[in-house]
Scaffold this active site. Structure first.
Site, PDB file in Angstrom:
ATOM      1  N   ASP A  37       0.806  -1.207   0.000  1.00  0.00           N
ATOM      2  CA  ASP A  37       0.000   0.000   0.000  1.00  0.00           C
ATOM      3  C   ASP A  37       0.839   1.257   0.000  1.00  0.00           C
ATOM      4  OD1 ASP A  37      -2.867  -1.009   0.345  1.00  0.00           O
ATOM      5  OD2 ASP A  37      -1.803  -2.079   1.913  1.00  0.00           O
ATOM      6  N   ASP A 155     -10.217  -6.093  -0.596  1.00  0.00           N
ATOM      7  CA  ASP A 155      -9.178  -5.526   0.269  1.00  0.00           C
ATOM      8  C   ASP A 155      -9.822  -4.723   1.386  1.00  0.00           C
ATOM      9  OD1 ASP A 155      -6.924  -4.419   1.391  1.00  0.00           O
ATOM     10  OD2 ASP A 155      -6.438  -3.123  -0.321  1.00  0.00           O
TER      11      ASP A 155
HETATM   12  O1  LIG Z   1      -5.656  -0.805   1.327  1.00  0.00           O
HETATM   13  C1  LIG Z   1      -5.779  -1.097   2.498  1.00  0.00           C
HETATM   14  C2  LIG Z   1      -6.339  -0.150   3.505  1.00  0.00           C
HETATM   15  O2  LIG Z   1      -6.786   0.963   2.877  1.00  0.00           O
HETATM   16  C3  LIG Z   1      -5.390  -2.436   2.922  1.00  0.00           C
HETATM   17  O3  LIG Z   1      -4.586  -3.133   2.022  1.00  0.00           O
HETATM   18  C4  LIG Z   1      -5.200  -2.763   4.349  1.00  0.00           C
HETATM   19  O4  LIG Z   1      -3.864  -2.642   4.706  1.00  0.00           O
HETATM   20  C5  LIG Z   1      -5.669  -4.146   4.647  1.00  0.00           C
HETATM   21  O5  LIG Z   1      -5.532  -4.415   5.996  1.00  0.00           O
HETATM   22  P1  LIG Z   1      -6.661  -5.177   6.812  1.00  0.00           P
HETATM   23  O6  LIG Z   1      -7.957  -4.410   6.628  1.00  0.00           O
HETATM   24  O7  LIG Z   1      -6.768  -6.547   6.209  1.00  0.00           O
HETATM   25  O8  LIG Z   1      -6.171  -5.162   8.202  1.00  0.00           O
HETATM   26 FE   LIG Z   2      -4.622  -2.137  -0.010  1.00  0.00          FE
END
Ligand SMILES: O=C(CO)[C@@H](O)[C@H](O)COP(=O)(O)O
Ligand SMILES: [Fe+2]
EC number: 5.1.3.1
Length: 208
Positions: A37, A155
């Site tokens: 990310d 996601d």
């Molecule tokens: O893009 C995103 C958040 O915006 C993700 O990729 C999060 O990092 C996923 O993390 P979890 O919700 O699975 O903890």
């Molecule tokens: Fe993400």
């Protein structure tokens, strides 16, 4: 057919001071790809970038140079998705197109035949550890029905408690951050996510 069920740990929530080690830990635990990310540089060939940025156009070349395999941008963040898709391809990466929870799937549909993967966000983009939005599942289901061979990723808030909904709706690429990163046994979480996803995909293909 979509490209099989794949599990991509999101390392947004990992120990960023030890990013390299965290990536290796996930790959050693059976991850199919790493969902990044934030911009980073690596020679490994399994990096799929989720670009939650304004002006995604400016990061295409740097990400290609850094070795990213796939570049996923948000439909909401560009005025010219067609040109951006072309640029990503010309820079040798696969194309992912994401929509935020407030964006209806009809906006994505016209691009579906030009992309490698659609990402249906199941939280508001920003950070890990948020609650899964089950009301996004009709979008996944609609996309799976309309585009049977498209890779569809979910996601946000995805883990052992929520994977069944995603898999039944038709997602085949599963991003999971906290559920994997915070587990003492990431391998078993990854295996569970993949098994649930594969079983649903197999059932769909038998039903057809
Ligand atoms: O893009 C995103 C958040 O915006 C993700 O990729 C999060 O990092 C996923 O993390 P979890 O919700 O699975 O903890
Ligand atoms: Fe993400």
């Amino acid at each position: 057919m979509a490209s099989g069920c794949k599990i991509g740990p999101s390392i947004l929530n990992s120990d960023l001071a030890n990013l390299g080690a965290e990536c290796l830990r996930m790959l050693d635990s059976g991850a199919d790809y790493l969902h990044l990310d934030a911009p980073c540089s690596s020679g490994r060939s399994v990096f799929y970038m989720h670009m939650m940025v304004s002006r995604p156009e400016q990061w295409v070349k740097p990400m290609a140079v850094a070795g990213a395999n796939q570049y996923t941008f948000h439909l909401e963040s560009t005025e010219n998705p067609g040109a951006l898709i072309k640029d990503i391809r010309e820079n040798g990466m696969k194309v992912g197109l994401a929509i935020k929870p407030g964006t209806t799937v009809e906006y994505l549909a016209p691009w579906a035949n030009q992309i490698d993967m659609a990402l249906v966000m199941t939280v508001e983009p920003g950070f890990g550890g948020q609650k899964f939005m089950e009301d996004m599942m009709p979008k996944v289901h609609w996309l799976r029905t309309q585009f049977p061979s498209l890779d569809i990723e979910v996601d946000g808030g995805v883990g052992p408690d929520t994977i069944h909904k995603c898999a039944e709706a038709g997602a085949n690429m599963i991003v999971s951050g906290s559920a994997i990163m915070r587990s003492d046994d990431p391998r078993s979480v990854i295996n569970l996510l993949r098994n649930v996803c594969s079983e649903a995909a197999q059932k769909r293909s038998l039903d057809r």
